[in-house]
Design an enzyme around this catalytic site. Structure first.
Site, PDB file in Angstrom:
ATOM      1  N   ASN A 117      -2.902  43.427  46.564  1.00 32.23           N
ATOM      2  CA  ASN A 117      -2.677  41.448  46.109  1.00 32.23           C
ATOM      3  C   ASN A 117      -2.617  40.781  48.038  1.00 32.23           C
ATOM      4  O   ASN A 117      -2.068  40.477  48.453  1.00 32.23           O
ATOM      5  CB  ASN A 117      -1.020  40.975  46.185  1.00 32.23           C
ATOM      6  CG  ASN A 117      -0.711  39.651  45.718  1.00 32.23           C
ATOM      7  OD1 ASN A 117      -2.325  38.889  45.924  1.00 32.23           O
ATOM      8  ND2 ASN A 117      -0.258  39.244  44.323  1.00 32.23           N
ATOM      9  N   ARG A 128      -5.564  42.092  42.612  1.00 28.55           N
ATOM     10  CA  ARG A 128      -5.703  40.792  42.351  1.00 28.55           C
ATOM     11  C   ARG A 128      -6.935  39.989  42.852  1.00 28.55           C
ATOM     12  O   ARG A 128      -6.780  40.076  43.856  1.00 28.55           O
ATOM     13  CB  ARG A 128      -4.425  40.311  42.473  1.00 28.55           C
ATOM     14  CG  ARG A 128      -4.309  38.389  41.881  1.00 28.55           C
ATOM     15  CD  ARG A 128      -3.275  37.706  43.167  1.00 28.55           C
ATOM     16  NE  ARG A 128      -3.399  36.999  42.585  1.00 28.55           N
ATOM     17  CZ  ARG A 128      -3.182  35.745  43.570  1.00 28.55           C
ATOM     18  NH1 ARG A 128      -2.721  35.638  44.464  1.00 28.55           N
ATOM     19  NH2 ARG A 128      -3.374  33.823  43.147  1.00 28.55           N
TER      20      ARG A 128
END
Length: 366
Positions: A11, A58
């Protein structure tokens, strides 16, 4: 690939990196790099230490092509890179993470999980801007929506915590953090959201103005001579709570200053609260009622005054928040006795959603 698999979630923020290794829903290890410039060492060291069977990334923007978790190949990576101008703060770092992972672990499938996918099935009436049709078609203009990974997890987890069916009912999901958005979810499908073509639309946020009159922007540029770049940077980085109260827009500081009689802080909170209430009302009008109100994100999880303000405004829809439960909640139901709409706080866990979607993508397409 049968059964649960160990997934490394990557992420990447605009300047930070969060890594987590999940075995099923169990967090094996995680690491947070506060200042990350795209160098390979953090990901390489984490993989060397733990290994993984899938790497889930992500990515903020999937454009109009990537509408579900997708295994990365060269074509997918090039397409995501072409969207950089739509998410210039976050997309480049996400691409760095993908590039690093594919280079150092070429035999481990990398999967992109995009925030816009949750909103890809918005009804046309909610997705289409009232602009010339040829513009919409030529430039792929539409309301994409964001925070989709957070909303997807929050809706499912909120239903689990309250014993409701995540695939049924009328849910208002409130992701409230430095960036903030709401999603109206009807029977498991997002039918409206507050963010649009970019993450600048919608709610008042820490440093972002949220929705403003486009005529105001034109007036500042044409009649007052402000440079377009200055206007848009100001709307994104020096507006919102920060623009009204000063400082960096941290709501904790604003609430403290408000308690001490600071007029600007009080005004900033009133504007912020009104924005939340106004947009929540619009989402409920689309839903036609409310069964579940979900709060997540840094502010949604940790600021009882914000939850109380939203809940008190939605009494007409059956929401009622118990003050004692609200003050002490970290995760769980905060509904008052007799409320016909349930209210719940959900701890943000994008890593779990990335891992879940990555496993599905590999099982289906791997």
């Amino acid at each position: 690939m049968a059964g649960p698999v160990r997934v490394l979630t990557v992420n990447a923020g605009s300047s930070s990196l969060k890594l987590a290794l999940l075995d099923g829903d169990e967090l094996v290890d995680d690491r947070h790099v506060e200042h990350w410039g795209g160098e390979p060492e953090p990901i390489e060291e984490f993989l060397d230490e733990h290994g993984a069977e899938v790497i889930g990334h992500r990515v903020v923007h999937g454009g109009d092509r990537i509408t579900e978790a997708t295994i990365v190949d060269d074509e997918v990576q090039d397409y995501l890179e072409s969207l950089t101008d739509l998410a210039p703060l976050h997309q480049p770092r996400a691409i760095d993470g993908i590039r690093v992972a594919r280079r150092i672990a070429p035999r481990v499938p990398s999967v992109v999980c995009v925030d816009t996918a949750f909103h890809a099935r918005l009804p046309a009436a909610a997705a289409i801007y009232a602009l010339p049709r040829e513009w919409n078609e030529r430039y792929s203009l539409r309301r994409y929506g964001f925070h989709g990974l957070s909303h997807s997890y929050a809706v499912r987890r909120g239903a689990e915590l309250t014993g409701l069916d995540p695939g049924r009912g009328k849910v208002l999901s409130c992701h409230l953090g430095a960036g903030a958005s709401m999603a109206a979810v009807l029977n498991g499908r997002c039918v409206d959201t507050t963010m649009g073509f970019t993450p600048e639309e919608g709610l008042v946020m820490n440093t972002r103005s949220g929705s403003v009159d486009p005529g105001l922007i034109g007036w500042l540029i044409d009649s007052r001579g402000l440079a377009p770049k200055e206007v848009f940077e100001t709307l994104a980085r020096r507006s919102g709570i920060a623009g009204l109260a000063g400082g960096n827009g941290d709501l904790r500081d604003v609430l403290d200053a408000r308690e001490n009689g600071d007029h600007d802080a009080a005004t900033a909170f009133d504007v912020y609260r009104h924005s939340l209430v106004r947009h929540a009302g619009a989402m409920l009008a689309v839903l036609g009622g409310l069964d579940l109100l979900v709060f997540t994100g840094g502010i949604g999880e940790h600021q009882p005054p914000v939850r109380a303000a939203v809940g008190s405004a939605l009494v007409f829809a059956g929401a009622a928040i118990d003050p004692a439960h609200n003050i002490h909640a970290t995760e769980g139901e905060i509904s008052a006795a007799g409320a016909t709409a349930r209210s719940v706080v959900v701890r943000a866990r994008e890593d779990l959603e990335i891992a879940r979607q990555s496993r599905v993508a590999v099982a289906v397409h791997g």
